[in-house]
Design an enzyme around this catalytic site. Structure first.
Site, PDB file in Angstrom:
ATOM      1  N   ASP A 148      96.300 116.688  70.730  1.00 37.08           N
ATOM      2  CA  ASP A 148      95.326 115.898  71.489  1.00 37.08           C
ATOM      3  C   ASP A 148      93.905 116.389  71.188  1.00 37.08           C
ATOM      4  O   ASP A 148      92.929 115.853  71.699  1.00 37.08           O
ATOM      5  CB  ASP A 148      95.637 115.896  72.993  1.00 37.08           C
ATOM      6  CG  ASP A 148      95.508 117.259  73.630  1.00 37.08           C
ATOM      7  OD1 ASP A 148      95.322 118.259  72.909  1.00 37.08           O
ATOM      8  OD2 ASP A 148      95.593 117.331  74.888  1.00 37.08           O
ATOM      9  N   SER A 149      93.808 117.419  70.313  1.00 35.34           N
ATOM     10  CA  SER A 149      92.499 117.817  69.787  1.00 35.34           C
ATOM     11  C   SER A 149      91.857 116.649  69.041  1.00 35.34           C
ATOM     12  O   SER A 149      90.677 116.711  68.701  1.00 35.34           O
ATOM     13  CB  SER A 149      92.639 119.022  68.853  1.00 35.34           C
ATOM     14  OG  SER A 149      93.647 118.798  67.895  1.00 35.34           O
ATOM     15  N   LYS A 192     104.801 118.811  72.611  1.00 32.34           N
ATOM     16  CA  LYS A 192     104.166 120.035  73.110  1.00 32.34           C
ATOM     17  C   LYS A 192     103.491 119.729  74.435  1.00 32.34           C
ATOM     18  O   LYS A 192     102.905 118.648  74.593  1.00 32.34           O
ATOM     19  CB  LYS A 192     103.125 120.556  72.121  1.00 32.34           C
ATOM     20  CG  LYS A 192     102.345 121.764  72.648  1.00 32.34           C
ATOM     21  CD  LYS A 192     101.495 122.416  71.588  1.00 32.34           C
ATOM     22  CE  LYS A 192     100.142 121.779  71.390  1.00 32.34           C
ATOM     23  NZ  LYS A 192      99.302 121.721  72.610  1.00 32.34           N
ATOM     24  N   GLU A 207      96.731 130.177  72.839  1.00 29.64           N
ATOM     25  CA  GLU A 207      95.360 129.824  72.430  1.00 29.64           C
ATOM     26  C   GLU A 207      94.345 130.712  73.140  1.00 29.64           C
ATOM     27  O   GLU A 207      94.358 130.826  74.374  1.00 29.64           O
ATOM     28  CB  GLU A 207      95.104 128.340  72.754  1.00 29.64           C
ATOM     29  CG  GLU A 207      93.703 127.894  72.376  1.00 29.64           C
ATOM     30  CD  GLU A 207      93.512 126.385  72.351  1.00 29.64           C
ATOM     31  OE1 GLU A 207      94.478 125.635  72.577  1.00 29.64           O
ATOM     32  OE2 GLU A 207      92.360 125.966  72.086  1.00 29.64           O
ATOM     33  N   ASP A 220     101.730 116.009  70.577  1.00 27.75           N
ATOM     34  CA  ASP A 220     101.169 116.586  71.799  1.00 27.75           C
ATOM     35  C   ASP A 220     101.286 115.594  72.954  1.00 27.75           C
ATOM     36  O   ASP A 220     101.015 114.399  72.774  1.00 27.75           O
ATOM     37  CB  ASP A 220      99.677 116.871  71.553  1.00 27.75           C
ATOM     38  CG  ASP A 220      99.245 118.212  72.079  1.00 27.75           C
ATOM     39  OD1 ASP A 220     100.055 118.884  72.737  1.00 27.75           O
ATOM     40  OD2 ASP A 220      98.087 118.586  71.812  1.00 27.75           O
ATOM     41  N   GLU A 265     101.126 121.640  77.795  1.00 27.01           N
ATOM     42  CA  GLU A 265     100.314 122.777  78.222  1.00 27.01           C
ATOM     43  C   GLU A 265     100.728 123.230  79.622  1.00 27.01           C
ATOM     44  O   GLU A 265     100.912 122.391  80.502  1.00 27.01           O
ATOM     45  CB  GLU A 265      98.823 122.381  78.253  1.00 27.01           C
ATOM     46  CG  GLU A 265      98.271 122.002  76.898  1.00 27.01           C
ATOM     47  CD  GLU A 265      96.781 121.637  76.950  1.00 27.01           C
ATOM     48  OE1 GLU A 265      96.151 121.792  78.015  1.00 27.01           O
ATOM     49  OE2 GLU A 265      96.268 121.200  75.913  1.00 27.01           O
TER      50      GLU A 265
HETATM   51  O1  KIV Z   1      95.664 119.750  70.386  1.00 30.41           O
HETATM   52  C1  KIV Z   1      95.737 120.673  69.567  1.00 30.41           C
HETATM   53  O2  KIV Z   1      95.363 120.543  68.399  1.00 30.41           O
HETATM   54  C2  KIV Z   1      96.281 121.941  70.020  1.00 30.41           C
HETATM   55  C3  KIV Z   1      96.115 123.112  69.097  1.00 30.41           C
HETATM   56  C4  KIV Z   1      94.737 123.616  69.151  1.00 30.41           C
HETATM   57  C5  KIV Z   1      97.119 124.150  69.382  1.00 30.41           C
HETATM   58  O3  KIV Z   1      96.806 122.024  71.080  1.00 30.41           O
END
Ligand code: KIV
Length: 267
Positions: free
Chosen positions: A46-47, A115, A184, A85, A117
């Protein structure tokens, strides 16, 4: 050990002390290039909120956008291990909602895993996803979706109490069935302790040298943004300079009449 193909390979890499390489990706052409390297796996992070969409946080990213980009990346890298994500609020409302969202992600994109958080508050969610055969990667330390709660993008786990909580959370995520854990912006000593305590691999970003693998955001490692220079980042290219120079030259050649040239013309 060859390139990682499944969640068992993540554990095997750790057992063999073979560091895991991971990079984010959001689009087809970069996915194709990654596939031509030996990079182990891709995170459709989600970056993209910062790296692609120009937002100051990852919070605006939607499930539809993650689905759209993961599907594109899968087309460019048909046989790589891809983690999608879960965006903000796609796994917070209810377990039913979470299962439906993750089901969509897996069915519509061809992702291998998701993934999310967070620590103890999400242990039940991780357990339910794993039970439904959806592999889960955890994410502790700086969790960017919680930026407003954390009060900024700072290193996490410096204080003794927070250190203890992160160690416990890491253990709980492993027990709930997570196959790997992103750490992170964590002090190296804490990331090292978590990595040696867990059987599942840790993948670090700003978490020092002793994680079981590393992940970087592709636009960061390629140096696309010349204004983003955090300490943890190593830029392996300067695409900002390369792209700017190419575009300037293109403009000069169009305006001077040097392009198109003889070889660019159909006869
Ligand atoms: O969203 C993302 O790219 C991430 C990485 C920085 C681990 O969560």
């Amino acid at each position: 050990m060859a390139r990682i193909r499944n969640i068992n390979d993540f554990r095997k890499a750790k057992q063999e002390k073979r560091p895991i390489s991971m990079v984010t990706c959001y689009e087809y052409q970069f996915a194709r290039i990654i596939r031509e390297t030996e990079i182990d796996s891709i995170l459709v992070g989600d970056s993209m909120g910062n790296a692609v969409q120009g937002h100051p946080t990852t919070i605006p990213v939607t499930l539809e956008q993650i689905i759209y980009h993961t599907e594109i990346v899968r087309r460019g890298a048909p046989d790589l291990f891809i983690v999608a994500d879960l965006p903000f609020m796609s796994y917070h409302v209810s377990l039913e909602d979470t299962m439906r969202n993750c089901g969509r992600l897996m069915k519509e994109t061809g992702a291998n895993a998701v993934k999310l958080e967070g620590g103890r508050d999400f242990v039940k969610t991780v357990g339910s996803l794993v039970k439904a055969s959806i592999p889960v990667m955890g994410h502790l330390g700086l969790t960017p979706q919680s930026v407003h709660k954390l009060g900024g993008y700072s290193i996490q786990g410096r204080e003794e109490e927070k250190r203890k909580i992160m160690l416990e959370d890491a253990k709980m995520l492993q027990e709930a069935g997570a196959f790997a854990l992103v750490l992170e912006m964590v002090p190296e000593s804490l990331a090292t302790e978590i990595s040696s305590m867990l059987e599942i691999p840790t993948i670090g970003i700003g978490a020092g040298r002793h994680c079981d693998g590393q992940v970087l955001v592709i636009t960061d490692l390629l140096g696309l943004d010349d204004s983003f220079n955090p300490k943890f980042l190593k830029k392996y290219a300067n695409l900002h300079r390369t792209v700017k120079k190419a575009l300037k030259t293109y403009h000069e050649e169009v305006t001077s009449g040097a392009f198109p040239a003889e070889e660019n013309v159909f006869k």
